[in-house]
Design a protein around this motif. Structure first.
Motif, mmCIF file in Angstrom:
data_model
loop_
_atom_site.group_PDB
_atom_site.id
_atom_site.type_symbol
_atom_site.label_atom_id
_atom_site.label_comp_id
_atom_site.label_asym_id
_atom_site.label_seq_id
_atom_site.Cartn_x
_atom_site.Cartn_y
_atom_site.Cartn_z
ATOM 1 N N GLU A 164 69.323 39.752 -22.740
ATOM 2 C CA GLU A 164 69.092 40.430 -23.724
ATOM 3 C C GLU A 164 68.098 40.287 -24.898
ATOM 4 O OE1 GLU A 164 72.699 43.710 -25.947
ATOM 5 O OE2 GLU A 164 73.496 41.524 -25.292
ATOM 6 N N LEU A 165 68.133 39.112 -25.536
ATOM 7 C CA LEU A 165 67.598 39.079 -26.813
ATOM 8 C C LEU A 165 65.736 39.510 -26.290
ATOM 9 C CD1 LEU A 165 67.007 37.757 -30.029
ATOM 10 C CD2 LEU A 165 66.976 35.539 -28.212
ATOM 11 N N GLU A 166 65.642 39.224 -25.422
ATOM 12 C CA GLU A 166 63.981 39.575 -24.369
ATOM 13 C C GLU A 166 63.650 40.627 -24.583
ATOM 14 O OE1 GLU A 166 60.818 38.298 -22.061
ATOM 15 O OE2 GLU A 166 62.688 37.533 -22.038
ATOM 16 N N ASN A 167 64.902 41.804 -24.518
ATOM 17 C CA ASN A 167 65.002 43.250 -24.522
ATOM 18 C C ASN A 167 64.581 44.026 -25.494
ATOM 19 O OD1 ASN A 167 64.636 42.751 -21.465
ATOM 20 N ND2 ASN A 167 66.663 43.571 -21.488
ATOM 21 N N THR A 168 65.424 43.372 -26.833
ATOM 22 C CA THR A 168 65.660 43.407 -27.944
ATOM 23 C C THR A 168 63.973 43.385 -28.455
ATOM 24 O OG1 THR A 168 68.252 43.321 -27.519
ATOM 25 C CG2 THR A 168 66.860 43.407 -29.527
ATOM 26 N N LEU A 169 63.584 41.973 -28.658
ATOM 27 C CA LEU A 169 62.747 41.808 -29.314
ATOM 28 C C LEU A 169 61.049 43.341 -28.434
ATOM 29 C CD1 LEU A 169 62.818 38.151 -29.860
ATOM 30 C CD2 LEU A 169 63.360 40.381 -31.455
ATOM 31 N N GLU A 170 61.179 42.909 -26.792
ATOM 32 C CA GLU A 170 60.261 43.697 -26.518
ATOM 33 C C GLU A 170 60.531 45.348 -26.754
ATOM 34 O OE1 GLU A 170 58.744 44.385 -22.143
ATOM 35 O OE2 GLU A 170 60.806 43.364 -22.252
ATOM 36 N N ARG A 171 62.025 45.507 -27.198
ATOM 37 C CA ARG A 171 61.780 47.341 -27.427
ATOM 38 C C ARG A 171 61.508 47.257 -29.445
ATOM 39 N NH1 ARG A 171 66.813 47.452 -26.735
ATOM 40 N NH2 ARG A 171 67.499 46.865 -28.650
ATOM 41 N N ALA A 172 61.492 46.379 -30.259
ATOM 42 C CA ALA A 172 61.401 46.091 -31.304
ATOM 43 C C ALA A 172 59.706 46.115 -31.703
ATOM 44 C CB ALA A 172 62.326 44.406 -32.361
ATOM 45 N N LEU A 173 58.840 45.492 -30.540
ATOM 46 C CA LEU A 173 57.521 45.049 -31.158
ATOM 47 C C LEU A 173 57.086 46.319 -30.578
ATOM 48 C CD1 LEU A 173 55.914 42.406 -31.221
ATOM 49 C CD2 LEU A 173 55.252 42.330 -28.815
ATOM 50 N N ALA A 174 57.493 47.817 -30.061
ATOM 51 C CA ALA A 174 57.054 48.316 -29.838
ATOM 52 C C ALA A 174 57.003 49.391 -31.195
ATOM 53 C CB ALA A 174 57.145 49.091 -28.793
#
Length: 438
Positions: free
Chosen positions: A350-360
């Protein structure tokens, strides 16, 4: 043959010793014999061995004594034990005591050769790589996990990895494989919950041409694909009972039969399994075979959730951002605080998904708290004993209080405490371990 590996054979049956010695000499190895625990002790104290192979029953004691002697040396010697045919209890006891592997009588020479080839690569293999590589975090929990994985890599015993979804169970399994003697052999990962029940047998064991409609050629299964290496059974709790029976037989006999075949073929596979469910609870409910549970859970590894190692989140976030291509991206201090306060039910995934979304979503290579779009949650520091949120924390607090009360009431007699709580001793032991109660 001065530099050839040396094997100690411990058995009181001269015929079996002759057979094993002849096989090992043909492999270019040197051998010594011992017919008792006392003789094995003398040999181990005077010579260096690369492997010890011992019977479980000796005239003056048990093979487990030889396992203990070899493990206590300054340079521990891996030990494989020979057990009576069908005696699964002895095999599991030996693996729990630290044995490298086991063979069943009558000893099959192909299995003996496979065991030897695997074993003589063991000394030093776990130290030859950095056990810290691959699992991020300097918390006490992660340091313990890395140290335990380094030890597990030295054995061939089945390992069961427990932990919540997204906590890194497959990563741990791959690290056990990479640090062990099978590192140059296949690592095959299988999601047991993703295979239709009707296809399981053919997927796991393979099939012969013409075995069923559509079988136009011979095909290997997961076990053949992993031969010599490691088979990772993810979400093993999802296996139906019918498949559990077949899997148990393969683990006991170390042989598989393809669908449509008449003969079995030997396989040399290390099993690592994982699930986010409690196998012990499923055994109690009759949904998982107890004998298979003991076969898979010889050594267990519990992966901590991300909320149990909050101090690792900044380092983990930086690692994941680099992996996602955000090498130049900065995390705002408020964003770091928001990550630390969030419960992460999906853990690292979930942390990885959160950061991937934030990166965009972020502007100017700068991630702010709003970019994370986290679900509202109570800060960890504000959780009080009476709070019902996060729910899992509240349930854990309630369960811990009930267990401690029962233990105090029974003067820490765990068997009596289990009766007071209305659970089995095995179930209580699992809960004590999960909650970290000594």
């Amino acid at each position: 043959m001065a530099n050839s590996p040396r094997i100690l054979l411990v058995d009181d049956e001269p015929d079996l010793l002759d057979l094993m010695e002849l096989t090992l000499v043909k492999m270019g190895l040197e051998t010594d014999r011992a017919a008792s625990v006392a003789e094995a002790r003398a040999q181990l104290s005077h010579k260096h061995y690369d492997l010890c192979l011992t019977d479980m029953r000796l005239p003056d004691g048990e093979g487990l004594e030889v396992v203990a002697l070899a493990s206590a040396l300054a340079a521990p010697v891996p030990v494989a034990v020979i057990t009576a045919y069908g005696n699964a209890g002895n095999a599991v006891a030996a693996l729990k005591a630290g044995a490298f592997d086991y063979l069943s009588k009558p000893v099959a020479l192909d299995q003996l050769r496979a065991l030897i080839k695997s074993a003589i690569k063991v000394p030093g293999s776990a130290q030859s790589d950095d056990p810290a590589r691959g699992l991020i975090g300097q918390s006490a929990a992660m340091q313990d996990i890395r140290a335990r994985i380094a030890k597990l890599a030295r054995t061939q015993a089945p390992v069961h990895i427990a932990g919540e979804s997204g906590s890194g169970k497959e990563l741990a399994a791959r690290l056990i494989h990479r640090l062990g003697s099978r590192a140059d052999q296949p690592f095959v990962a299988v999601n047991c919950g993703a295979i239709p029940e009707t296809l399981m047998e053919s997927e796991f064991f393979g099939y012969r041409k013409g075995a069923f409609t559509g079988a136009e050629a011979d095909r290997n299964g997961f076990f053949q694909a992993a031969d010599g290496g490691t088979l990772f059974l993810d979400e093993v709790a999802d296996l139906p009972l019918s498949m559990q029976v077949k899997l148990l037989r393969v683990l006991q006999e170390k042989k598989v039969r393809k669908v449509g075949a008449t003969a079995e073929e030997a396989i040399d596979v290390r099993i690592v399994s994982a699930t986010h469910q409690s196998l012990a609870t499923l055994v109690e409910a009759g949904r998982f075979r107890q004998d298979l549970y003991y076969r898979l859970n010889v050594i267990d590894l519990l992966m901590p959730s991300l909320r149990e190692r909050v101090e690792d989140i900044p380092e983990m976030a930086r690692f994941l951002l680099n992996k996602l291509g955000g090498v130049e991206v900065k995390l705002d201090r408020d964003a770091e605080k928001a990550l630390a306060a969030y419960a992460f039910p999906g853990n690292v995934r979930e942390l990885e998904n959160t950061l991937e979304r934030a990166l965009a979503l972020c502007d100017n290579q700068h991630i702010q708290a709003a970019d994370l779009n986290l679900a509202p949650t109570l800060p960890a520091s504000s959780t009080t004993p009476g709070s019902k949120y996060p729910l899992q924390d509240y349930l854990d607090q309630t369960e811990r209080a009930a267990i401690l009360e029962a233990l105090e009431q029974t003067r820490y007699n765990k068997t009596a405490a289990a009766r007071v709580l209305g659970v089995t001793f095995r179930s209580l032991r699992y809960r004590l371990e999960r909650l970290g109660i000594e």
